[in-house]
Enzyme design. Structure first.
Site, PDB file in Angstrom:
ATOM      1  CG  ASP A  42      64.950 130.741 122.094  1.00 10.14           C
ATOM      2  OD1 ASP A  42      65.354 129.578 122.030  1.00 10.14           O
ATOM      3  OD2 ASP A  42      65.645 131.722 121.749  1.00 10.14           O
ATOM      4  CD  GLN A  58      61.872 132.874 117.970  1.00 11.08           C
ATOM      5  OE1 GLN A  58      62.694 132.853 117.068  1.00 11.08           O
ATOM      6  NE2 GLN A  58      60.943 133.802 118.039  1.00 11.08           N
ATOM      7  CB  SER A 102      63.967 135.318 121.080  1.00 10.63           C
ATOM      8  OG  SER A 102      63.813 133.945 120.868  1.00 10.63           O
ATOM      9  NE  ARG A 168      70.900 135.526 118.300  1.00 11.01           N
ATOM     10  CZ  ARG A 168      72.083 135.471 117.685  1.00 11.01           C
ATOM     11  NH1 ARG A 168      72.413 136.384 116.795  1.00 11.01           N
ATOM     12  NH2 ARG A 168      72.940 134.506 117.972  1.00 11.01           N
ATOM     13  CD  GLU A 223      71.397 132.633 120.870  1.00  8.20           C
ATOM     14  OE1 GLU A 223      71.215 133.007 119.703  1.00  8.20           O
ATOM     15  OE2 GLU A 223      71.067 131.511 121.288  1.00  8.20           O
TER      16      GLU A 223
END
Length: 489
Positions: A42, A58, A102, A168, A223
């Site tokens: 990511d 990432q 992230s 997250r 996400e």
């Protein structure tokens, strides 16, 4: 803090030792952001600071497989030429020892803050074996970061129907005098949702609401959310996991799309419409946007897909970013187009006007493996037409873009693209009259922009080095009103 510096030093040394071996590998992209070595997924912390674009990602520096996450870092003055910087974040504290997951970046008081998810694996059933918190790191120069005293800044999940483990990917922005954050989440019975928080200072956060939640076939986890205003509408971008295929849609393992409507910031209520995809190809995930100093909304995404075969892993690296894309609104839809700065890369222009295609042909000087094509097609009497690129007749390799006029459907076919996964992806177009195509081909990727960003299709492909051919085909004559080809430097 000492452990953090030590871990960063070790990671930077390892990357430095490995990168020269792979810098000239045949599948390394020429004008896309890739990790110098190791694994990338990511995009994180996409931001503008001190006159430059910063992009984090990432990163697992120690192998080309996913592992404990670090934050890799590049910066650019023009979104075209990217400078590799030292790794910005490493797992080091009791709240992030198994990964700096992230997040995003924001400028405050002349400093650049990274907001990220600290991940810790704990004993328990798979997928219920993690503790996730939100943390801050800060930098004066935009290059060297220290985790703040007082981390984590959000240590507990709010009450209500919110899964205890999956919490997250904070995206932070400023509105008026307040800071806001959206977080990826799911319900206790696995329905994707997004949480909204506010803060006056980035350190003390208050939960406002579950701002959006899936209904029907919208997956078990949302996400990498991103919320922004564009042309008077509020847009929530996210990456839903577990959406099931419907017709020609949702055939990747996970999707990336957006919903649009209006946020009431006092109540945290968001009335919005249906999910629309941002990319109809194979390899596009976790898009993140930023607003630059010109007020433009720019998007970048991971140009790979979870659990896909990645042939570059055998050579010590994996993962890439899409080219930066300008996000605009048209007819209540997001359109994404290559940022105009990419024109700086163009070299050795080839131009044809009013060129007729009937059957299958190659066109003189239109070939290559690192180029941009732009064309307008008058399909005339043809019912099917398109083009093949990265063609190698000796090994029967080709990647095919195929238009079927009666259905208004385009297919991207990589079943004969070389190594790596095959398959087809499709998108429906409003019209094929005066079809406009802009195609970016790099050593192991292709990005197709159709009708000024109405539909986009991205894919990683892994052909042989000699696969440089381009062919045009039609079942009855079509006219290329304009065809431009540029090599990209």
């Amino acid at each position: 803090m000492v452990i953090h510096k030590k871990n960063l030093k070790k990671a930077n040394q390892v990357v430095s030792q490995l990168k020269d071996k792979i810098s000239h590998h045949q599948w390394r992209l020429k004008y896309h952001v890739m990790p110098p070595a190791g694994w990338m997924n990511d995009p994180n912390g996409f931001s503008f600071f001190n006159g430059e674009y910063h992009l984090f990602y990432q990163h697992h520096p120690f192998s080309p497989e996913w592992g404990p996450m670090y934050w890799g870092h590049v910066k650019s003055k023009d979104l075209v030429h990217w400078e590799e910087l030292p790794i910005a974040l490493a797992p080091s504290e009791n709240f992030d020892k198994d990964g700096c997951f992230s997040g995003s970046a924001i400028e405050k008081d002349g400093k650049l803050y990274l907001v990220y998810t600290g991940n810790v694996w704990v004993d328990g059933p798979l997928d219920e074996d993690l503790k996730q918190v939100q943390a801050l790191a800060v930098s004066e120069d935009g290059i060297h970061f220290e985790k703040v005293v007082g981390n984590p800044v959000i240590s507990e999940i709010p009450g209500g129907d919110i899964n205890t483990f999956h919490f997250r990917d904070p995206k932070v922005w400023k509105r008026g005098n307040s800071y806001y954050m959206v977080l990826g989440s799911k319900t206790k019975d696995n329905v994707g949702q997004v949480l909204l928080y506010s803060s006056e200072d980035l350190f003390d956060w208050q939960f406002i609401s579950v701002i959006a939640k899936g209904e029907g076939n919208l997956g078990y986890m949302w996400e990498c959310p991103d919320l922004f205003e564009l042309s008077g509408k509020d847009v929530l971008v996210m990456s839903p996991q577990g959406v099931k295929p419907e017709g020609i849609l949702y055939h990747n393992l996970h999707q990336s799309g957006y919903v649009m409507g209006e946020v009431d910031y006092k109540t945290g209520n968001f009335k919005h419409g249906p999910l629309h995809l941002l990319d109809f190809g194979f390899d596009f995930y976790a898009p993140q946007t930023m607003e630059d100093e010109q007020g433009r909304r720019i998007l970048v995404a991971w140009m790979d897909m979870w659990e896909s075969e990645m042939p570059t892993q055998k050579f010590g690296y994996a993962g890439a970013m899409t080219i930066p894309r300008l996000v605009t609104m048209k007819n209540d839809r997001l359109y994404t187009t290559p940022v105009p700065e990419l024109k700086e890369l163009r070299q050795n222009e080839v131009h044809y006007k009013d060129f007729t295609i009937d059957g299958e042909i190659s066109i003189k000087d239109v070939s290559g493996d690192c180029l941009e094509l732009e064309m307008v097609i008058d399909s005339q009497e043809a019912t099917q037409f398109g083009l093949k690129f990265r063609v190698d007749e000796a090994t029967n390799q080709e990647t095919v873009l195929h238009f079927i006029k009666q259905a208004n459907v385009v297919t991207l076919d990589r079943n004969q693209s070389g190594q790596g996964p095959g398959g087809t992806r499709q998108a429906e177009l409003k019209s094929m009259d005066n079809l406009h195509l802009q195609i970016f081909i790099d050593k192991s990727s292709v990005e197709v922009f159709i009708n000024g960003g109405e539909k986009v299709m991205s894919a990683r492909i892994f052909p042989t080095e000699q696969a440089n051919g381009i062919k045009f085909f039609a079942d009855s004559s079509i006219k290329l009103k304009h065809l431009y080809k540029w090599e990209l430097g």
